[in-house]
Design a protein around this motif. Structure first.
Motif, short mmCIF file in Angstrom:
data_model
loop_
_atom_site.label_atom_id
_atom_site.label_comp_id
_atom_site.label_asym_id
_atom_site.label_seq_id
_atom_site.Cartn_x
_atom_site.Cartn_y
_atom_site.Cartn_z
N SER A 17 31.11 -51.68 58.99
CA SER A 17 30.79 -52.87 58.20
C SER A 17 29.78 -53.72 58.95
O SER A 17 29.67 -53.64 60.18
N ARG A 19 27.69 -57.80 58.41
CA ARG A 19 27.44 -58.97 57.58
C ARG A 19 26.06 -59.54 57.89
O ARG A 19 25.79 -59.91 59.04
N SER A 21 23.26 -62.53 57.26
CA SER A 21 23.20 -63.96 56.94
C SER A 21 21.77 -64.35 56.64
O SER A 21 20.82 -63.78 57.18
N TYR A 80 25.12 -64.90 52.29
CA TYR A 80 25.64 -63.80 53.09
C TYR A 80 25.68 -62.51 52.28
O TYR A 80 25.79 -62.54 51.05
N GLN A 82 28.00 -59.25 52.79
CA GLN A 82 29.00 -58.49 53.52
C GLN A 82 28.92 -57.05 53.06
O GLN A 82 29.07 -56.78 51.86
N LYS A 84 30.30 -53.08 53.59
CA LYS A 84 31.32 -52.22 54.15
C LYS A 84 31.06 -50.78 53.71
O LYS A 84 30.26 -50.52 52.83
#
Length: 124
Positions: A17, A19, A21, A80, A82, A84
C-alpha cells in the motif's frame, strides 16, 4: 490560482500500500474539483480518481476501483490517494490536478492546475 505539490511516491512491491498526498495553496481550493491522474512511460495520461468539495468521489472503474480511495481535507487544503493491493501496472507518475469549478470530469484537458508529479514504482 491554485498551486499543487504531490508527495508520497516511491518504490514498493506488488501487494503493498501507499498513500499519495497533494498539498494545495492559493484561493478557491474548497470549491474546486480535484483529481488524480497517472502517466506510465509511453502512454497517455489517464484518469484515476476525482473528488468534489463535498466529498463525492469518482473512480476509473476498470483499473483502480476497490483498491484506491481518494479523499480531501478542505481545511488543510490536502487531497489524498490511498492505494492498496498495488500491481506492477500501477507503475506511473501520479499527478494531482484541480479544476476551476466544482464538477468532476475524467478528462485531463478540463483540469486547469497540475502538480509536478510523484513517481510510483511497483515491483513484481
Amino acid at each position: 490560482q491554485v498551486q499543487l505539490v504531490e508527495s508520497g511516491g516511491g518504490l514498493v512491491q506488488a501487494g503493498d500500500s501507499l498513500r499519495l498526498s497533494c498539498a494545495a495553496s492559493g484561493r478557491g481550493f474548497s470549491y474546486n474539483a480535484m483529481g488524480w491522474f497517472r502517466q506510465a512511460p509511453g502512454k497517455e495520461r489517464e484518469f484515476v480518481a476525482a473528488i468534489r468539495w463535498s466529498g463525492t468521489t469518482t473512480y476509473d472503474d476498470d483499473s483502480v476501483k476497490g483498491r484506491f480511495i481518494i479523499s480531501r481535507d478542505n481545511v488543510k487544503k490536502m487531497v489524498y490517494l490511498q492505494m492498496k493491493s498495488l500491481k506492477p501496472e500501477d507503475t506511473a507518475v501520479y499527478y494531482c490536478a484541480a479544476r476551476r469549478v466544482e464538477e468532476v470530469v475524467v478528462y485531463a484537458g478540463e483540469y486547469s492546475y497540475w502538480g509536478q508529479g510523484t513517481q510510483v514504482t511497483v515491483s513484481s
